[in-house]
Design a protein around this motif. Structure first.
Motif, mmCIF file in Angstrom:
data_model
loop_
_atom_site.group_PDB
_atom_site.id
_atom_site.type_symbol
_atom_site.label_atom_id
_atom_site.label_comp_id
_atom_site.label_asym_id
_atom_site.label_seq_id
_atom_site.Cartn_x
_atom_site.Cartn_y
_atom_site.Cartn_z
ATOM 1 N N TYR A 116 64.199 15.371 32.221
ATOM 2 C CA TYR A 116 64.035 16.306 33.243
ATOM 3 C C TYR A 116 65.223 17.071 33.283
ATOM 4 O O TYR A 116 65.089 18.329 33.699
ATOM 5 N N ARG A 117 66.318 16.757 32.607
ATOM 6 C CA ARG A 117 67.621 17.704 32.570
ATOM 7 C C ARG A 117 67.529 18.750 31.553
ATOM 8 O O ARG A 117 67.738 19.850 31.955
ATOM 9 N N LEU A 118 66.895 18.425 30.585
ATOM 10 C CA LEU A 118 66.631 19.191 29.388
ATOM 11 C C LEU A 118 65.350 20.328 29.911
ATOM 12 O O LEU A 118 65.257 21.250 29.460
ATOM 13 N N ASN A 119 64.226 19.742 30.405
ATOM 14 C CA ASN A 119 62.984 20.365 30.774
ATOM 15 C C ASN A 119 62.995 21.494 31.898
ATOM 16 O O ASN A 119 62.155 21.596 32.723
ATOM 17 N N VAL A 120 64.174 22.102 32.115
ATOM 18 C CA VAL A 120 64.326 23.113 33.131
ATOM 19 C C VAL A 120 63.375 24.080 32.789
ATOM 20 O O VAL A 120 62.805 24.674 33.756
ATOM 21 N N PHE A 121 63.451 24.667 31.533
ATOM 22 C CA PHE A 121 62.424 25.587 31.157
ATOM 23 C C PHE A 121 61.987 25.334 29.693
ATOM 24 O O PHE A 121 62.601 25.176 28.797
ATOM 25 N N ARG A 122 60.422 24.971 29.777
ATOM 26 C CA ARG A 122 59.915 24.531 28.567
ATOM 27 C C ARG A 122 59.077 25.608 27.771
ATOM 28 O O ARG A 122 58.454 26.301 28.652
ATOM 29 N N ILE A 123 59.325 25.944 26.637
ATOM 30 C CA ILE A 123 58.539 26.530 25.889
ATOM 31 C C ILE A 123 57.789 25.749 24.739
ATOM 32 O O ILE A 123 58.368 25.166 23.970
ATOM 33 N N ASP A 124 56.448 25.825 24.709
ATOM 34 C CA ASP A 124 55.662 25.237 23.835
ATOM 35 C C ASP A 124 55.255 26.222 22.580
ATOM 36 O O ASP A 124 54.418 27.350 22.891
ATOM 37 N N LEU A 125 55.643 25.866 21.409
ATOM 38 C CA LEU A 125 55.407 26.776 20.301
ATOM 39 C C LEU A 125 54.072 26.566 19.618
ATOM 40 O O LEU A 125 53.522 25.651 19.491
ATOM 41 N N PRO A 126 53.170 27.679 19.561
ATOM 42 C CA PRO A 126 51.765 27.605 19.006
ATOM 43 C C PRO A 126 51.994 27.258 17.608
ATOM 44 O O PRO A 126 52.730 27.694 16.769
ATOM 45 N N PRO A 127 50.821 26.286 16.994
ATOM 46 C CA PRO A 127 50.938 26.034 15.667
ATOM 47 C C PRO A 127 50.339 27.246 14.957
ATOM 48 O O PRO A 127 49.720 28.176 15.468
ATOM 49 N N LEU A 128 50.455 27.528 13.538
ATOM 50 C CA LEU A 128 50.197 28.767 12.905
ATOM 51 C C LEU A 128 48.510 28.891 12.811
ATOM 52 O O LEU A 128 48.085 29.880 12.983
ATOM 53 N N LYS A 129 47.818 27.557 12.738
ATOM 54 C CA LYS A 129 46.445 27.807 12.784
ATOM 55 C C LYS A 129 45.721 28.243 14.108
ATOM 56 O O LYS A 129 44.709 28.650 14.186
ATOM 57 N N ALA A 130 46.625 28.495 15.203
ATOM 58 C CA ALA A 130 46.048 29.033 16.620
ATOM 59 C C ALA A 130 46.532 30.484 16.604
ATOM 60 O O ALA A 130 46.058 31.444 17.535
ATOM 61 N N ARG A 131 47.191 30.954 15.472
ATOM 62 C CA ARG A 131 47.612 32.338 15.658
ATOM 63 C C ARG A 131 47.409 33.009 14.062
ATOM 64 O O ARG A 131 48.117 33.325 13.516
ATOM 65 N N LEU A 132 46.105 32.847 13.482
ATOM 66 C CA LEU A 132 45.966 33.230 12.139
ATOM 67 C C LEU A 132 45.894 34.638 12.031
ATOM 68 O O LEU A 132 46.290 35.151 10.971
ATOM 69 N N SER A 133 45.729 35.541 13.039
ATOM 70 C CA SER A 133 45.845 37.018 12.978
ATOM 71 C C SER A 133 47.357 37.207 12.395
ATOM 72 O O SER A 133 47.646 38.561 12.198
ATOM 73 N N ASP A 134 48.318 36.357 12.659
ATOM 74 C CA ASP A 134 49.747 36.792 12.070
ATOM 75 C C ASP A 134 50.119 36.503 10.975
ATOM 76 O O ASP A 134 51.179 37.023 10.385
ATOM 77 N N ILE A 135 49.111 35.944 10.164
ATOM 78 C CA ILE A 135 49.466 35.613 8.859
ATOM 79 C C ILE A 135 49.693 36.815 7.968
ATOM 80 O O ILE A 135 50.737 36.877 6.831
ATOM 81 N N GLU A 136 48.981 37.824 8.045
ATOM 82 C CA GLU A 136 49.301 38.969 7.260
ATOM 83 C C GLU A 136 50.657 39.658 7.291
ATOM 84 O O GLU A 136 51.211 39.744 6.593
ATOM 85 N N ALA A 137 51.290 39.440 8.738
ATOM 86 C CA ALA A 137 52.501 39.996 8.886
ATOM 87 C C ALA A 137 53.564 39.106 8.489
ATOM 88 O O ALA A 137 54.493 39.515 7.865
#
Length: 461
Positions: free
Chosen positions: A302-323
């Motif tokens: 709870y002390r660390l989780n003040v602001f949480r960011i979940d990073l997406p896996p690459l398979k969920a953003r395949l359109s970024d592969i070319e870049a």
């Protein structure tokens, strides 16, 4: 940056001068220590923490130059200021050649002494920071990709960067948690101070406490000198704790106290040290599951989780592969074909961006640093016909059963099923956008270049 009490050792064989230095140092906000010659000074240095030494040049038993040489045998970073008379410039120059930080001439103004000490302490910290930076691997802090998920991630970084709040990064291995942490630091008011990364899983448990909080001389076998930890090194900046759930539970309690009170203590010491840092933690585990498994303290979470960011896996953003591919290959000045991009976009990427980078580096070597073609990619990404194998069609919004139904009813050919599915999705995207190729590419989450390639490949007008 927090102000820590600095211990200044004054060394002089004249009692009146030693007393004057002691009073002056205390008035300047330092904690004074005293010794009447070089031998006594060495005993003080061996016994406790010393941040700077101010020593006379001529003393019985061991003079200032001998003291300097003895200090430099074991400590190359402790600042030493030499006090000498007007006619002894040559001795002062010799002292500088032997590692003295500075020298001042008798009679000196107390403000001059204070300025010399401030200059020596500042230089000492720069030496430590530069040493750390030289040891650090160069890591790019840029975020590559323009998919909706990456746009959302960038927005979260911009939102939290100006704040001091702790951040918890959660995501699969290889999704770029340290890259995101560095991006937060680079966009924060602390950008001019250090970003210090610690991989809690890579350091043996018995060494991790010393690595984080530092230790006093003699705290354990092999502790031949005092060492500052990553908390002190990151003072004024950002401390990144990667794989925080791998930290021993007992050490998690000490970390929690440090975060709550902004105070640490060296291993083997009892002197409180104030620190001003921003902590970013990361884990590839589900934090709540780690709590149930006894891997993570609930109060620390709870002390660390003040602001949480979940990073997406690459398979969920395949359109970024070319870049991403173009970015990684730009360092080698190697191009990649459209066909090879299609192969990469048909893979499920269990190792995420880190796996993609490694695959491209290997492909560049195999291609002889020429244009990367599908045959230069790992065989598990290709089917028996040497064509790309779309191993995760479900990411396009359809199940395997639905995908197969679009192919001929008398075949189980995976390439045919994939082709039929892609034709159907492209047709729907073009119909939705009234034939606008650019908008259709965005709907399909692929580049416009990739869409034109597929249109040509499938003979779609």
């Amino acid at each position: 940056m927090s102000e820590q009490t600095k211990y200044i050792l004054a060394v002089d064989d004249e009692p009146s001068m030693l007393r004057l230095l002691e009073i002056s140092l205390r008035q300047a906000g330092y904690q004074p220590l005293t010794a009447k010659d070089g031998k006594e000074a060495l005993e003080v240095i061996l016994a406790q923490k010393v941040d700077c030494v101010v020593t006379d040049l001529h003393m019985p038993r061991m003079d200032g130059l001998q003291l300097l040489k003895e200090i430099r045998k074991t400590d190359s970073e402790l600042p030493v200021i030499i006090v000498t008379a007007q006619g002894e410039i040559k001795s002062a120059i010799e002292a500088m050649k032997n590692g003295a930080s500075d020298y001042i001439l008798r009679p000196f103004d107390l403000e001059e002494l204070e300025l010399a000490i401030k200059r020596a302490l500042s230089f000492s910290r720069l030496v430590v920071e530069n040493k750390f930076l030289r040891e650090e691997k160069t890591v790019n802090t840029g975020l590559i990709g323009n998919s909706p998920l990456m746009q959302q991630l960038t927005a979260s970084i911009r939102q939290v960067a100006p704040e001091k709040a702790t951040v918890l990064l959660a995501g699969e291995t290889g999704t770029g948690k340290e890259v995101v942490a560095r991006a937060i630091h680079a966009a924060s008011p602390r950008r001019e101070a250090l970003f210090v990364a610690v991989n809690c899983a890579a350091i043996p448990h018995e060494m991790l406490e010393s690595e984080l909080f530092g230790h006093e001389k003699g705290a354990f076998t092999g502790a031949v000198k005092e060492r500052i930890g990553k908390f002190e090194l990151a003072d004024g900046g950002t401390l990144f704790l990667d794989e925080v759930t791998e930290m021993p539970m007992q050490l998690q309690a000490k970390l929690l106290r440090a975060l709550q009170e902004n105070v640490i203590e060296h291993l083997g010491g009892n002197r409180p040290i104030s620190v001003d840092i921003r902590v970013i933690a990361a884990t590839n585990r589900n934090p709540l599951a780690a709590i149930k498994e006894g891997k993570l303290r609930e109060d620390l979470y709870y002390r660390l989780n003040v602001f949480r960011i979940d990073l997406p896996p690459l398979k969920a953003r395949l359109s970024d592969i070319e870049a991403l591919a173009e970015y990684f290959l730009a360092k080698r000045r190697v191009a990649i074909s459209d066909q090879a991009i299609q192969v990469l976009m048909g893979y499920h990427w269990p190792g995420n961006v880190r796996e993609l980078e490694n695959v491209l580096e290997r492909a560049a070597i195999i291609s002889g640093n020429q244009i990367i073609q599908p045959e230069h990619l790992p065989t598990e990404m290709l089917n028996s016909n040497g064509e790309f194998a779309a191993t995760n069609p479900a990411t396009h919004g359809l199940s395997m059963t639905e995908s197969a139904q679009t192919a001929s009813s008398n075949t189980l050919s995976l390439p045919s099923a994939v082709e039929a599915l892609e034709r159907e999705l492209i047709a729907k995207a073009l119909a939705t956008t009234n034939g606008n190729k650019s908008k259709a590419a965005k709907v399909l989450e692929i580049s416009e270049r990739s869409l034109w390639y597929k249109l040509s490949q499938y003979g779609i007008g």
